[in-house]
Structure formats: structure tokens, C-alpha cells
Enzyme design. Structure first.
Site, PDB file in Angstrom:
ATOM      1  N   LYS A 175       0.817  -1.219   0.000  1.00 25.66           N
ATOM      2  CA  LYS A 175       0.000   0.000   0.000  1.00 25.66           C
ATOM      3  C   LYS A 175       0.849   1.267   0.000  1.00 25.66           C
ATOM      4  CE  LYS A 175      -4.022  -2.246   1.887  1.00 25.66           C
ATOM      5  NZ  LYS A 175      -3.490  -3.641   1.985  1.00 25.66           N
TER       6      LYS A 175
HETATM    7  C1  LIG Z   1      -4.131  -4.707   1.321  1.00 23.93           C
HETATM    8  C2  LIG Z   1      -3.320  -5.933   1.136  1.00 23.93           C
HETATM    9  C3  LIG Z   1      -3.659  -6.920   0.181  1.00 23.93           C
HETATM   10  C4  LIG Z   1      -4.917  -6.838  -0.665  1.00 23.93           C
HETATM   11  O1  LIG Z   1      -4.915  -5.739  -1.510  1.00 23.93           O
HETATM   12  P1  LIG Z   1      -6.159  -5.422  -2.475  1.00 23.93           P
HETATM   13  O2  LIG Z   1      -6.194  -3.948  -2.635  1.00 23.93           O
HETATM   14  O3  LIG Z   1      -7.336  -5.978  -1.780  1.00 23.93           O
HETATM   15  O4  LIG Z   1      -5.885  -6.082  -3.751  1.00 23.93           O
HETATM   16  C5  LIG Z   1      -2.818  -8.001   0.024  1.00 23.93           C
HETATM   17  N1  LIG Z   1      -1.707  -8.140   0.775  1.00 23.93           N
HETATM   18  C6  LIG Z   1      -1.359  -7.239   1.713  1.00 23.93           C
HETATM   19  C7  LIG Z   1      -0.136  -7.473   2.522  1.00 23.93           C
HETATM   20  C8  LIG Z   1      -2.141  -6.104   1.922  1.00 23.93           C
HETATM   21  O5  LIG Z   1      -1.771  -5.205   2.863  1.00 23.93           O
END
Ligand SMILES: *Cc1c(COP(=O)(O)O)cnc(C)c1O
Length: 456
Positions: free
Chosen positions: A95
Site C-alpha cells: 500500500k
Molecule cells: C491490502 C493488502 C492486500 C490486498 O490488496 P487489495 O487492494 O485488496 O488487492 C494483500 N496483501 C497485503 C499485505 C495487503 O496489505
């Protein structure tokens, strides 16, 4: 970018996708991440930022990463599988890639307009810290982050509460994550309150986040032979945000062979690809908590294409989904997406086995989310001559308990976070009460004379 969600409840999308010819893609070969990022995002940004400013924001955003390449691509032996490491940012999860840039773009825009914005968000762990890191110390933004008291891990909590910047307000809510989300939503639904504080959301439906994520699909494919050679991607996903960015890259001309979507036991997406019906069920907690989701908010963007880009038809279908818990897509549209997407699921036991397997075969330690991508990539490989990129979405030290269970060893936090458990925390308790939350926000935002002036 500033609005996040449209006022009618819909999601923003570009009217048409910018197009990159094979020659334009080839021209990006060997270029640094920041240059690929500038070229890929420029058509979306238009003249909202001039070239010098936008290049500076990109450089600043990715200077916070502890890998010079930003997102290293590593082969797993000669298996044809490659890891795309997206966890080198300040909070150790993918993120950061989008949020570090979004924080700077928001701040730059608000400063230029002489405005101030207030982010109100709810988190079950990862998003909160990434959003806080993205806007800490920014004068144009205050952030109120709600998390369920006692229900996030110590590392996750400390990544939020040890940020002592004056514009960061951590609120431990006596309730569940759903309670937190309902409180945040209630703030947005009060339009007078929303306007008075210029509320903004930085959750994964903000299109600027999708935009910043498109970049690393280009980046990884270029490393592995694009545009001459197609590449496949395996993506662990919950909200469909990460993999939707890959779909966008394909619409823009990147030769992507196919996608494999990885889910945990909360498998609404695999069930959709198997049956054509999207049906809600209860959320089950797993070792991959960032994918413990039953409504994939970004999936609506793909559905828009499946409904022939007819906004009215989609809005009707979504309304039916919200009232009945089911949405069905017809045969033709389903055939089209099945040609591009495979989907697989892995339970907790399988996740631990996948972490151990990758460690034994290739000496790489994966976090539980990335391990799901690694496993489904192998289950759904269509052509062994096509490189398969597994998106590694978190550093293993972010989920040390599961990794220790799988490998017998506790992964260590990177040096810059080594003292996280000793740092001072700042957090306030909040009862699960919308009036109490609004009062707190009014109080904080009204007491600074400069801010009071901005809003008067
Ligand atoms: C947020 C997150 C995801 C999922 O991301 P999406 O936006 O739902 O595709 C997968 N892995 C980690 C470590 C995350 O923090």
C-alpha cells in the site's frame, strides 16, 4: 483524487485508457522506476501538475523506500516464477507504493489551493499505518484513523500509534472493525459535516491509488521481456484493487498473458469466476488478514466493463447486490473475463505449507499474503514459457507469528523499524458512538486558529 468516492456513490474511472504502443513501451526498457512511473502516470495527470513538479513528487515518494530499485524483481531459481517485491516502503506493505505518492499529490494540491482536508478512515491494520505514513507532518491534512481496540497486532498498532506528528489522530474504538467502518461512513454521509471539514478518503477505491499501482506492472513486465514477450501475474487480493491495476495496464497496451487471483478462505472472487455469481457470506479471520474481505470494492470497476460500460445497468445490479447479497453476470461477459483471469484459494494450512515450500525450494521467506500468490501461481500456470510474476505484498516481519509457525524462525524487522517496540505511543480511546467521534473532530479541527480561519 480529492473526492475519493463520487457523490452519487459510484467509482471514478477514466473515460478512455491511455494507449502505449510497443515502441513506446520498449523505450522504457532499462529506465529507472521513477522514469517508468512518470511516463505511465503522465497521461492520467495531464496538466494537474507540471512536469518538474510531478517528477519531484515521484522522486520524493520513492526516496522513502529502502530498495534503490523501489520494487525489485527476483527470479525463483529457474522455475520461471519471479517475485515482485512491493514491500520496501515505510510500513512494509504494498500500500505504500500508492499512498506515499498520493499523500504528496494531495498535499501539493491543497497547498496550491490554500485549502485543508481531513482524512477519516477505518483500518483493520495495514491501511491505517500506510495512510498515516503518507500524510504525517503535512500542514494541509489532518488524519483521524479508527481501529478496533485490542484487535490489531502489536506491530500494526505501533506502526500507527508511534507516529507522534501533530496532524495524526489515532483513535482506538471500543468495538469491531465493522463498527469503525460504520463510524467513518457516518461522517461522510453527513454532507454538512463532510463539507465543513473537507473530508476525504484514501481507501483503495481512490483512483489515484489504482493509477500508482499500474506502474509496477509495466516495470516488472519490462524486466522480463515486454513488449516482445508476454508476462503473467499472480496477485493475492481482497478488494481487487491491486489486480485491477494490472487489468488497467493491459487495457493500456501492456502484453499481459493472464492473471491469477489468489484468495484465502474468504473466497468471494474465486466463487465468482467459477459460477458467474457474486454472493456475500460471513468474513472468516485468517493468517492473511488484509484479504479478510467479503465485498471487493474495486471489483465494481471490472463489472463496469462486463456491463458494457453502462453505468445505469451497473448501478441497478449493485443495488440488487446490496439488497439480496447476490449479483449474476451472463455467459458472454463471464467467458470474456475467464479468458483473462484464473482464481484460486488457499486455506490457513495451505498458506503455512506454501511459506515453508518457498523457503525450502528457493530460500525466500514469504509473508502469508504473498505465499497465497505463490501457491495459486503454480496451480494456474497456463504456459511454462511465459514468465509468471508473483506480487509479494508484505514483508514477512509484518506477520511474524504465521511465518514462525511455518518455518520455525521469527522474521526480524528491517533495521529502520528495529526499535518499534520501544517507541512512545500516542492514542486516544473512543466509544463506539458517532456523536462522540464528530465532537472529537470538531474539537481538534476548531482549536487551531489558523484552521478555524480556513474554514470560516
Ligand atoms: C491490502 C493488502 C492486500 C490486498 O490488496 P487489495 O487492494 O485488496 O488487492 C494483500 N496483501 C497485503 C499485505 C495487503 O496489505
Amino acid at each position: 483524487m480529492l473526492a475519493g468516492l463520487a457523490r452519487d456513490g459510484g467509482l471514478y474511472l477514466p473515460a478512455e485508457w491511455p494507449q502505449f504502443s510497443p515502441a513506446e513501451i520498449a523505450a522504457l526498457k532499462g529506465r529507472p522506476y521513477g522514469e517508468v512511473a512518470f511516463r505511465v502516470m503522465q497521461p492520467f495527470v495531464g496538466n494537474a501538475f507540471d512536469e518538474t513538479t510531478f517528477r519531484r513528487l515521484i522522486a520524493e515518494a520513492y526516496a522513502t523506500f529502502d530498495a534503490p530499485e523501489v520494487a525489485p524483481v527476483k527470479p525463483l531459481g529457474d522455475s520461471g516464477l519471479h517475485l515482485l517485491e512491493l514491500f520496501h516502503g515505510p510500513t512494509l506493505a504494498f500500500k505504500d507504493v500508492a499512498l506515499q505518492l498520493l499523500g504528496l499529490m494531495l498535499d501539493q494540491t491543497l497547498l496550491r489551493r490554500g485549502q485543508h482536508a481531513t482524512i477519516v478512515g477505518a483500518t483493520s491494520g495495514d491501511t491505517g499505518s500506510a495512510a498515516i505514513e503518507a500524510v504525517r507532518d503535512r500542514k494541509s491534512i489532518d488524519i483521524f484513523m479508527l481501529y478496533p481496540h485490542g484487535r490489531v497486532s502489536e506491530v500494526q498498532r505501533r506502526q500507527m500509534t508511534t507516529v507522534l506528528a501533530p496532524n495524526v489522530h489515532n483513535l482506538a474504538v471500543s468495538g469491531t472493525f465493522d463498527d469503525c467502518q460504520d463510524l467513518a461512513k457516518a461522517c461522510f454521509n453527513d454532507l454538512a459535516f463532510r463539507d465543513r471539514h473537507a473530508l476525504t478518503a484514501v481507501n483503495s477505491i481512490n483512483f489515484a491509488r489504482v493509477m500508482a499501482q499500474i506502474v509496477y506492472y509495466f516495470w516488472a513486465a519490462l524486466r522480463l521481456g515486454a513488449p516482445e514477450r508476454p508476462v503473467a501475474f499472480a496477485v493475492p487480493t481482497g478488494n481487487f484493487g491491486n489486480v485491477y491495476a494490472g487489468y488497467a495496464a493491459k487495457q493500456m497496451g501492456l502484453p499481459i498473458h493472464h492473471f491469477v487471483i489468489g484468495s484465502n478462505t474468504n473466497d468471494i472472487l474465486p466463487r465468482f469466476f467459477e459460477t458467474g455469481a457474486m454472493t456475500m457470506s460471513a468474513v472468516v479471520p485468517t493468517y492473511s488478514p488484509s484479504m479478510d474481505i467479503q465485498i471487493s470494492s474495486n471489483f465494481e470497476r471490472l463489472l463496469f466493463d462486463l456491463y458494457g460500460r453502462d453505468g445505469k445497468a451497473l448501478a441497478d445490479a449493485m443495488a440488487t447486490f446490496r439488497s439480496t447479497g447476490t449479483l449474476e453476470v451472463g455467459g458472454n461477459a463471464l467467458g470474456g473475463v475467464r479468458a483473462l483471469f484464473d482464481a484460486g484459494r488457499l486455506d490457513d494450512e495451505g498458506t503455512l505449507a506454501a511459506i515453508a515450500d518457498c523457503r525450502n525450494r528457493f530460500g525466500e521467506t514469504l509473508d502469508p499474503h504473498s505465499a497465497i500468490g505463490y501457491a495459486v501461481a503454480q496451480q494456474h500456470r497456463r504456459d511454462s514459457s511465459v514468465p509468471m510474476v508473483v506480487l509479494a505484498t508484505a514483508h514477512p516481519a509484518k506477520f511474524p507469528d504465521a511465518v514462525q509457525k511455518a518455518t520455525g524462525e521469527r522474521p526480524r524487522l528491517p533495521a529502520r523499524l528495529a526499535d518499534l517496540l520501544e517507541r512512545t505511543e500516542r492514542v486516544e480511546g473512543l466509544r463506539n458512538d458517532i456523536a462522540a467521534l464528530k465532537e472529537l473532530i470538531e474539537d481538534r479541527m476548531g482549536t487551531t486558529p489558523q484552521r478555524a480561519r480556513t474554514h470560516s
